[in-house]
Design a protein around this motif. Structure first.
Motif, PDB file in Angstrom:
ATOM      1  N   GLU A  73      31.815  46.037  42.231  1.00  0.00           N
ATOM      2  CA  GLU A  73      32.777  45.255  42.998  1.00  0.00           C
ATOM      3  C   GLU A  73      32.293  43.807  43.058  1.00  0.00           C
ATOM      4  O   GLU A  73      31.158  43.534  43.447  1.00  0.00           O
ATOM      5  CB  GLU A  73      32.933  45.810  44.416  1.00  0.00           C
ATOM      6  CG  GLU A  73      33.635  47.155  44.461  1.00  0.00           C
ATOM      7  CD  GLU A  73      33.972  47.578  45.875  1.00  0.00           C
ATOM      8  OE1 GLU A  73      34.037  46.686  46.752  1.00  0.00           O
ATOM      9  OE2 GLU A  73      34.162  48.785  46.105  1.00  0.00           O
TER      10      GLU A  73
ATOM     11  N   HIS B   7      37.749  41.635  42.704  1.00  0.00           N
ATOM     12  CA  HIS B   7      37.939  42.409  41.483  1.00  0.00           C
ATOM     13  C   HIS B   7      36.927  43.555  41.330  1.00  0.00           C
ATOM     14  O   HIS B   7      35.833  43.523  41.904  1.00  0.00           O
ATOM     15  CB  HIS B   7      37.843  41.498  40.252  1.00  0.00           C
ATOM     16  CG  HIS B   7      39.066  40.666  40.040  1.00  0.00           C
ATOM     17  ND1 HIS B   7      39.518  39.742  40.951  1.00  0.00           N
ATOM     18  CD2 HIS B   7      39.953  40.620  38.993  1.00  0.00           C
ATOM     19  CE1 HIS B   7      40.616  39.163  40.494  1.00  0.00           C
ATOM     20  NE2 HIS B   7      40.898  39.682  39.321  1.00  0.00           N
ATOM     21  N   TYR B   8      37.338  44.544  40.547  1.00  0.00           N
ATOM     22  CA  TYR B   8      36.417  45.536  40.010  1.00  0.00           C
ATOM     23  C   TYR B   8      35.983  45.062  38.629  1.00  0.00           C
ATOM     24  O   TYR B   8      36.810  44.598  37.832  1.00  0.00           O
ATOM     25  CB  TYR B   8      37.097  46.900  39.847  1.00  0.00           C
ATOM     26  CG  TYR B   8      37.349  47.651  41.130  1.00  0.00           C
ATOM     27  CD1 TYR B   8      36.342  47.859  42.061  1.00  0.00           C
ATOM     28  CD2 TYR B   8      38.605  48.204  41.385  1.00  0.00           C
ATOM     29  CE1 TYR B   8      36.586  48.571  43.228  1.00  0.00           C
ATOM     30  CE2 TYR B   8      38.854  48.919  42.541  1.00  0.00           C
ATOM     31  CZ  TYR B   8      37.839  49.097  43.467  1.00  0.00           C
ATOM     32  OH  TYR B   8      38.082  49.803  44.613  1.00  0.00           O
ATOM     33  N   VAL B   9      34.716  45.182  38.345  1.00  0.00           N
ATOM     34  CA  VAL B   9      34.200  44.933  36.998  1.00  0.00           C
ATOM     35  C   VAL B   9      33.795  46.280  36.424  1.00  0.00           C
ATOM     36  O   VAL B   9      32.937  46.976  36.993  1.00  0.00           O
ATOM     37  CB  VAL B   9      33.002  43.970  37.015  1.00  0.00           C
ATOM     38  CG1 VAL B   9      32.498  43.730  35.591  1.00  0.00           C
ATOM     39  CG2 VAL B   9      33.385  42.653  37.678  1.00  0.00           C
TER      40      VAL B   9
ATOM     41  N   ALA C 230      43.746  49.274  38.349  1.00  0.00           N
ATOM     42  CA  ALA C 230      42.315  49.290  38.662  1.00  0.00           C
ATOM     43  C   ALA C 230      41.924  50.603  39.339  1.00  0.00           C
ATOM     44  O   ALA C 230      40.894  51.211  39.009  1.00  0.00           O
ATOM     45  CB  ALA C 230      41.966  48.106  39.556  1.00  0.00           C
TER      46      ALA C 230
ATOM     47  N   GLN D 287      30.635  50.728  37.371  1.00  0.00           N
ATOM     48  CA  GLN D 287      31.665  49.973  38.094  1.00  0.00           C
ATOM     49  C   GLN D 287      30.995  49.114  39.156  1.00  0.00           C
ATOM     50  O   GLN D 287      30.115  49.573  39.883  1.00  0.00           O
ATOM     51  CB  GLN D 287      32.654  50.937  38.740  1.00  0.00           C
ATOM     52  CG  GLN D 287      33.626  50.296  39.702  1.00  0.00           C
ATOM     53  CD  GLN D 287      34.362  51.332  40.526  1.00  0.00           C
ATOM     54  OE1 GLN D 287      34.755  52.384  40.020  1.00  0.00           O
ATOM     55  NE2 GLN D 287      34.543  51.058  41.817  1.00  0.00           N
TER      56      GLN D 287
ATOM     57  N   CYS E  58      37.741  43.094  33.843  1.00  0.00           N
ATOM     58  CA  CYS E  58      37.886  42.806  35.271  1.00  0.00           C
ATOM     59  C   CYS E  58      39.331  43.042  35.684  1.00  0.00           C
ATOM     60  O   CYS E  58      40.247  42.545  35.027  1.00  0.00           O
ATOM     61  CB  CYS E  58      37.501  41.357  35.570  1.00  0.00           C
ATOM     62  SG  CYS E  58      35.793  40.958  35.192  1.00  0.00           S
TER      63      CYS E  58
ATOM     64  N   ASN F  26      41.929  43.267  39.303  1.00  0.00           N
ATOM     65  CA  ASN F  26      42.058  43.059  40.741  1.00  0.00           C
ATOM     66  C   ASN F  26      42.031  44.403  41.458  1.00  0.00           C
ATOM     67  O   ASN F  26      42.698  45.357  41.061  1.00  0.00           O
ATOM     68  CB  ASN F  26      43.369  42.324  41.050  1.00  0.00           C
ATOM     69  CG  ASN F  26      43.409  41.820  42.480  1.00  0.00           C
ATOM     70  OD1 ASN F  26      43.414  42.600  43.429  1.00  0.00           O
ATOM     71  ND2 ASN F  26      43.441  40.507  42.633  1.00  0.00           N
ATOM     72  N   ARG F  27      41.259  44.449  42.535  1.00  0.00           N
ATOM     73  CA  ARG F  27      41.111  45.723  43.256  1.00  0.00           C
ATOM     74  C   ARG F  27      42.414  46.208  43.856  1.00  0.00           C
ATOM     75  O   ARG F  27      42.570  47.390  44.163  1.00  0.00           O
ATOM     76  CB  ARG F  27      40.068  45.562  44.370  1.00  0.00           C
ATOM     77  CG  ARG F  27      38.634  45.516  43.865  1.00  0.00           C
ATOM     78  CD  ARG F  27      37.651  45.558  45.016  1.00  0.00           C
ATOM     79  NE  ARG F  27      37.755  44.390  45.866  1.00  0.00           N
ATOM     80  CZ  ARG F  27      37.187  44.283  47.059  1.00  0.00           C
ATOM     81  NH1 ARG F  27      36.523  45.298  47.569  1.00  0.00           N
ATOM     82  NH2 ARG F  27      37.322  43.170  47.778  1.00  0.00           N
TER      83      ARG F  27
ATOM     84  N   ALA G 299      40.488  38.819  31.222  1.00  0.00           N
ATOM     85  CA  ALA G 299      39.058  38.931  31.520  1.00  0.00           C
ATOM     86  C   ALA G 299      38.496  40.173  30.853  1.00  0.00           C
ATOM     87  O   ALA G 299      38.227  41.202  31.492  1.00  0.00           O
ATOM     88  CB  ALA G 299      38.831  38.962  33.021  1.00  0.00           C
TER      89      ALA G 299
END
Length: 388
Positions: A135, A139-141, A71, A133, A63, A65-66, A49
């Protein structure tokens, strides 16, 4: 040989997570490893991603995963590097997608100007600084400015329907589809040495394209390479039994290590992958044999991934179970709903932390292929020799 998957149509209700994963999985992407450094520790995660935003100024988004350590490190450090993997970097992609203690062990690296590790051999590097950033769900973008960009000769690694592969030009992809269909249509009880020159003539293409297609199919385990030749080989019961005994040995060992120790996030992902396998069996047949093989593969591979060993996962993959199943199954093959029941029971056992239950289901599940093969042979024999 495959049939379209059922997807939610407009007005028929919200798209489910399973439907979304099935459809978005058909969108082929490149493969990258996102790397960063925080307080003297190097982090890295495989990611597909990744997308460009603008070229003026140069910006991209990623992207992650938190729950991933990478991340958190990107969030805290504010910087990272994108390493675009080459087509022969499947091992690197697998390694950085795993939970091995030191992902960088034995991996040659250099250091970017922002301190992020750069994987030697990648076909491109982008050195980035986080601008924003967000949320989004799990995920974090990260939206980031690209401060440096380097590219090198090579071809990219691709990711499609849960598998890594090589990107091909349209003509080569078309040849691969034709060669693959010819091999699968040969049937599981036929042995044939492939005449690459004759096949090339029949397909109206250069023999080199047929050869490259067969190399790809050999990697999948669909054909066998021997003394410079490619063979379509039968899939006898003895081979199926041997492979599934090896599979059982690996999976029971993994279960002993992981049942009762998997995180909530891992259990949730295991349930998602289990649910992805549902819906492929109807009226004693597979609705989409190839779709079943891929979904089943993703579920079982993730169980092995829970052990956090890249070597163990590689050993499991060398059993070439998807290729074996694709050679043995077709749209007319008998399919037992017990396969789906086993998957549900396995996840329930993992969620309950019940090792004895999981081991019992695994042993039962290992018998399903031969049970189905025998039932399939009986049904086909009855169809060929009707009474009355």
């Amino acid at each position: 040989m495959s049939t379209p998957s059922v997807v939610t149509q407009s007005g028929a209700g919200p798209v489910t997570a399973r439907e979304f994963r099935d459809v978005i999985g058909r969108f082929a992407t490149g493969v990258t490893v996102i790397t960063t450094e925080q307080d003297g520790t190097r982090y890295g995660s495989t990611a597909s991603a990744v997308s460009s935003l603008t070229d003026d100024p140069p910006m991209l988004l990623i992207c992650l995963n938190r729950n991933s350590a990478t991340a958190s490190a990107v969030r805290d450090s504010g910087s990272f590097a994108v390493n675009v993997l080459a087509e022969d970097h499947v091992d690197l992609a697998t390694r950085f997608a795993s939970r091995v203690p030191d992902k960088y062990d034995g991996v040659p690296t250099e250091t970017a100007s922002n301190g992020s590790p750069l994987l030697v051999g990648a076909i491109a590097h982008l050195i980035c600084r986080v601008a924003e950033q967000v949320e989004a769900g799990t995920h974090y973008v990260f939206l980031a400015h690209v401060e440096e960009a380097m590219s090198y000769p090579g071809h990219p690694l691709a990711y499609f329907r849960g598998r890594f592969g090589r990107m091909q030009t349209a003509p080569e992809a078309a040849v691969l589809r034709e060669v693959r269909a010819r091999v699968l249509d040969a049937g599981s009880d036929v042995e044939e040495v492939i005449d690459t020159s004759r096949w090339a003539e029949e397909f109206g293409v250069d023999v080199g394209r047929v050869h490259r297609a067969l190399v790809a199919l050999a990697d999948e385990g669909i054909v066998r390479r021997q003394a410079g030749e490619y063979l379509i080989t039968p899939v006898p019961d003895s081979i199926i039994d041997e492979v599934y005994r090896a599979k059982l040995t690996i999976e029971t060992g993994v279960a002993e290590l992981t049942v009762g120790h998997a995180t909530d996030g891992q259990l949730a992902r295991l349930r998602e992958l289990m649910e992805d396998t549902l819906g492929f069996v109807k009226d004693g047949h597979f609705t989409d044999p190839e779709g079943w093989v891929r979904a089943n593969e993703r579920f079982h591979e993730y169980m092995v991934e829970l052990a956090g060993s890249a070597i163990l996962l590689d050993t499991y993959r060398r059993l070439c179970l998807p290729g074996l199943n694709l050679r043995a199954l077709d749209a007319a093959s008998y399919a037992s709903s017990s396969l789906l029941d086993d998957h549900r029971r396995l996840v329930e056992g993992y969620e309950a932390g019940d090792l004895a239950h999981v081991l019992a289901v695994l042993r039962q599940h290992a018998q399903r292929p031969l049970e189905m093969r025998r039932e399939d042979q009986l049904r086909r024999s009855a169809d060929a020799n009707p009474v009355g």
